[in-house]
Design a protein around this motif. Sequence first.
Motif, PDB file in Angstrom:
ATOM      1  N   HIS A 253       0.892  -1.202   0.101  1.00  0.00           N
ATOM      2  CA  HIS A 253      -0.033   0.102  -0.103  1.00  0.00           C
ATOM      3  C   HIS A 253       0.770   1.223  -0.093  1.00  0.00           C
ATOM      4  CE1 HIS A 253      -2.880   2.698   2.205  1.00  0.00           C
ATOM      5  NE2 HIS A 253      -3.616   2.543   1.132  1.00  0.00           N
ATOM      6  N   GLY A 254       0.776   2.161  -0.866  1.00  0.00           N
ATOM      7  CA  GLY A 254       1.401   3.445  -1.062  1.00  0.00           C
ATOM      8  C   GLY A 254       2.597   3.223  -1.967  1.00  0.00           C
ATOM      9  N   ASP A 255       2.726   2.155  -2.584  1.00  0.00           N
ATOM     10  CA  ASP A 255       4.034   1.860  -3.553  1.00  0.00           C
ATOM     11  C   ASP A 255       3.619   2.603  -4.777  1.00  0.00           C
ATOM     12  OD1 ASP A 255       5.293   0.174  -1.825  1.00  0.00           O
ATOM     13  OD2 ASP A 255       5.198  -1.765  -2.974  1.00  0.00           O
ATOM     14  N   PHE A 256       4.893   3.027  -5.543  1.00  0.00           N
ATOM     15  CA  PHE A 256       4.689   3.308  -6.668  1.00  0.00           C
ATOM     16  C   PHE A 256       4.828   2.343  -7.792  1.00  0.00           C
ATOM     17  CE2 PHE A 256       5.496   6.887  -4.318  1.00  0.00           C
ATOM     18  CZ  PHE A 256       4.713   8.117  -4.874  1.00  0.00           C
ATOM     19  N   VAL A 257       4.278   2.278  -8.794  1.00  0.00           N
ATOM     20  CA  VAL A 257       4.272   1.067  -9.656  1.00  0.00           C
ATOM     21  C   VAL A 257       4.148   1.533 -11.230  1.00  0.00           C
ATOM     22  CG1 VAL A 257       2.905  -0.467  -8.203  1.00  0.00           C
ATOM     23  CG2 VAL A 257       1.732   0.770  -9.935  1.00  0.00           C
ATOM     24  N   ASN A 258       4.935   0.643 -12.152  1.00  0.00           N
ATOM     25  CA  ASN A 258       4.782   1.223 -13.467  1.00  0.00           C
ATOM     26  C   ASN A 258       3.824   0.299 -14.214  1.00  0.00           C
ATOM     27  OD1 ASN A 258       7.458   2.695 -13.309  1.00  0.00           O
ATOM     28  ND2 ASN A 258       8.395   0.612 -13.211  1.00  0.00           N
ATOM     29  N   LYS A 259       3.405   0.986 -15.137  1.00  0.00           N
ATOM     30  CA  LYS A 259       2.590   0.399 -16.182  1.00  0.00           C
ATOM     31  C   LYS A 259       2.839  -0.889 -16.617  1.00  0.00           C
ATOM     32  CE  LYS A 259      -0.174   1.216 -20.570  1.00  0.00           C
ATOM     33  NZ  LYS A 259      -0.328   1.828 -21.600  1.00  0.00           N
ATOM     34  N   GLY A 260       1.959  -1.942 -16.395  1.00  0.00           N
ATOM     35  CA  GLY A 260       2.115  -3.390 -16.713  1.00  0.00           C
ATOM     36  C   GLY A 260       2.903  -4.180 -15.586  1.00  0.00           C
ATOM     37  N   GLN A 261       3.186  -3.532 -14.428  1.00  0.00           N
ATOM     38  CA  GLN A 261       3.633  -4.254 -13.163  1.00  0.00           C
ATOM     39  C   GLN A 261       2.530  -4.846 -12.560  1.00  0.00           C
ATOM     40  OE1 GLN A 261       5.964  -1.620 -10.672  1.00  0.00           O
ATOM     41  NE2 GLN A 261       5.762  -3.016  -9.015  1.00  0.00           N
ATOM     42  N   PRO A 262       2.961  -6.265 -12.198  1.00  0.00           N
ATOM     43  CA  PRO A 262       1.945  -6.995 -11.285  1.00  0.00           C
ATOM     44  C   PRO A 262       1.821  -6.455 -10.043  1.00  0.00           C
ATOM     45  CG  PRO A 262       3.936  -8.514 -12.402  1.00  0.00           C
ATOM     46  CD  PRO A 262       4.098  -7.074 -12.565  1.00  0.00           C
ATOM     47  N   VAL A 263       0.538  -6.256  -9.740  1.00  0.00           N
ATOM     48  CA  VAL A 263      -0.065  -5.572  -8.471  1.00  0.00           C
ATOM     49  C   VAL A 263      -0.328  -6.761  -7.582  1.00  0.00           C
ATOM     50  CG1 VAL A 263      -2.013  -4.245  -7.501  1.00  0.00           C
ATOM     51  CG2 VAL A 263      -0.746  -3.506  -9.530  1.00  0.00           C
ATOM     52  N   GLY A 264      -0.677  -7.994  -8.106  1.00  0.00           N
ATOM     53  CA  GLY A 264      -1.169  -9.142  -7.250  1.00  0.00           C
ATOM     54  C   GLY A 264      -1.660 -10.168  -8.273  1.00  0.00           C
ATOM     55  N   PHE A 265      -2.050 -11.229  -7.657  1.00  0.00           N
ATOM     56  CA  PHE A 265      -2.872 -12.318  -8.419  1.00  0.00           C
ATOM     57  C   PHE A 265      -4.056 -13.113  -7.641  1.00  0.00           C
ATOM     58  CE2 PHE A 265       0.542 -14.487  -6.354  1.00  0.00           C
ATOM     59  CZ  PHE A 265       0.079 -15.410  -5.638  1.00  0.00           C
ATOM     60  N   ILE A 266      -4.993 -13.543  -8.309  1.00  0.00           N
ATOM     61  CA  ILE A 266      -5.957 -14.194  -7.778  1.00  0.00           C
ATOM     62  C   ILE A 266      -5.605 -15.571  -7.853  1.00  0.00           C
ATOM     63  CG2 ILE A 266      -8.494 -14.653  -7.873  1.00  0.00           C
ATOM     64  CD1 ILE A 266      -8.747 -11.851  -8.889  1.00  0.00           C
ATOM     65  N   ALA A 267      -5.906 -16.370  -6.746  1.00  0.00           N
ATOM     66  CA  ALA A 267      -5.518 -17.789  -6.813  1.00  0.00           C
ATOM     67  C   ALA A 267      -6.970 -18.724  -6.482  1.00  0.00           C
ATOM     68  CB  ALA A 267      -4.531 -18.262  -5.664  1.00  0.00           C
ATOM     69  N   ASP A 268      -6.902 -19.836  -6.937  1.00  0.00           N
ATOM     70  CA  ASP A 268      -7.880 -20.661  -6.695  1.00  0.00           C
ATOM     71  C   ASP A 268      -7.455 -21.784  -5.652  1.00  0.00           C
ATOM     72  OD1 ASP A 268      -9.887 -22.965  -6.792  1.00  0.00           O
ATOM     73  OD2 ASP A 268     -10.410 -22.545  -8.852  1.00  0.00           O
ATOM     74  N   SER A 269      -7.839 -22.081  -4.309  1.00  0.00           N
ATOM     75  CA  SER A 269      -7.220 -22.816  -3.604  1.00  0.00           C
ATOM     76  C   SER A 269      -7.731 -24.169  -3.802  1.00  0.00           C
ATOM     77  CB  SER A 269      -7.782 -22.486  -1.972  1.00  0.00           C
ATOM     78  OG  SER A 269      -9.060 -22.243  -1.971  1.00  0.00           O
TER      79      SER A 269
END
Length: 310
Positions: A253-269
Amino acid sequence: MIETVVKAPLPVGEELVIQKNRIAGADPKSHRLAIVTGTHGDELEGQYVAWQLARVLEEKKDRLQGTVDIYPALNPLGISTIYRGLPGFDLDMNRIFPGSRNETMYEYIANGIIRDIKGADLCIDIHASNIFLREIPQVRINEKTATMLTPLAKLLNMDFIWIHSAATVLESTLAYSLNMLNTKTLVVEMGVGMRITQSYGDQLITGILSVMSHLGMLAEPAPEVKQPVVSTDGSVAFINADASGFFMPQVMHGDFVNKGQPVGFIADSLNGVTKEELCSPVDGMVFTLREYPVVNEGSLIARILGGVEP
């Protein structure tokens, strides 16, 4: 001094009472600042601010000009029952202002709150996010009042000022109602639901002292504050889930990111697979990030303020 703002009868001989802590300095009628929080029962960040600000101002009372009214719990039943809205009514309290003296009990309460705050030099309405999202300390301003409020918002020591477009639902909020009555009101949003982030609260208290010094309410130099980023709706990019599962962030939270940079992923448990990788659509700062891991299709994952560099 603890004062009753408004009260109404409840069943079993009890009363719903809204109270405020009035801290008066020299020439108490010269200025008035209202600090409001606890409109939503699951938003607790303002509880720390109300407590600590009262302590700080008591120590500075010899330098205080005017009056500070602190309203820690506009929805005390919601706070005591961990319920966001108004218990028993399935209503959002911040959707019934300015209320009415002749309608339902809660509309009567809302109207009493409006009448008590009306006429203050400034009202600061403190909110947290819900349990699903975390917000950096920010001020949100309706574009209709941006010219009037932005200079004051810049004094509040927040990271970000978001000037948003008008929406019909906003017309029934406390802030909109007060601003339409010419009582300047700033909405602070910070942290996450059902939690207290002390560092955010201390940051806002510094900002409140800054505002008071600039308004002539505190006879001491204004503390140094952050220079916030100011943005409009057009600068904000949204990331929503296209799949259901649990969200695993890859940025802070509060990070600076670049266009196309992964923010996270959604997983299937269940199947042990990654269902979706979520990437930033812009260069910028992550000012909202999903806190609660379980997501459904369409869930808000992040908001990114585009065009901002570290």
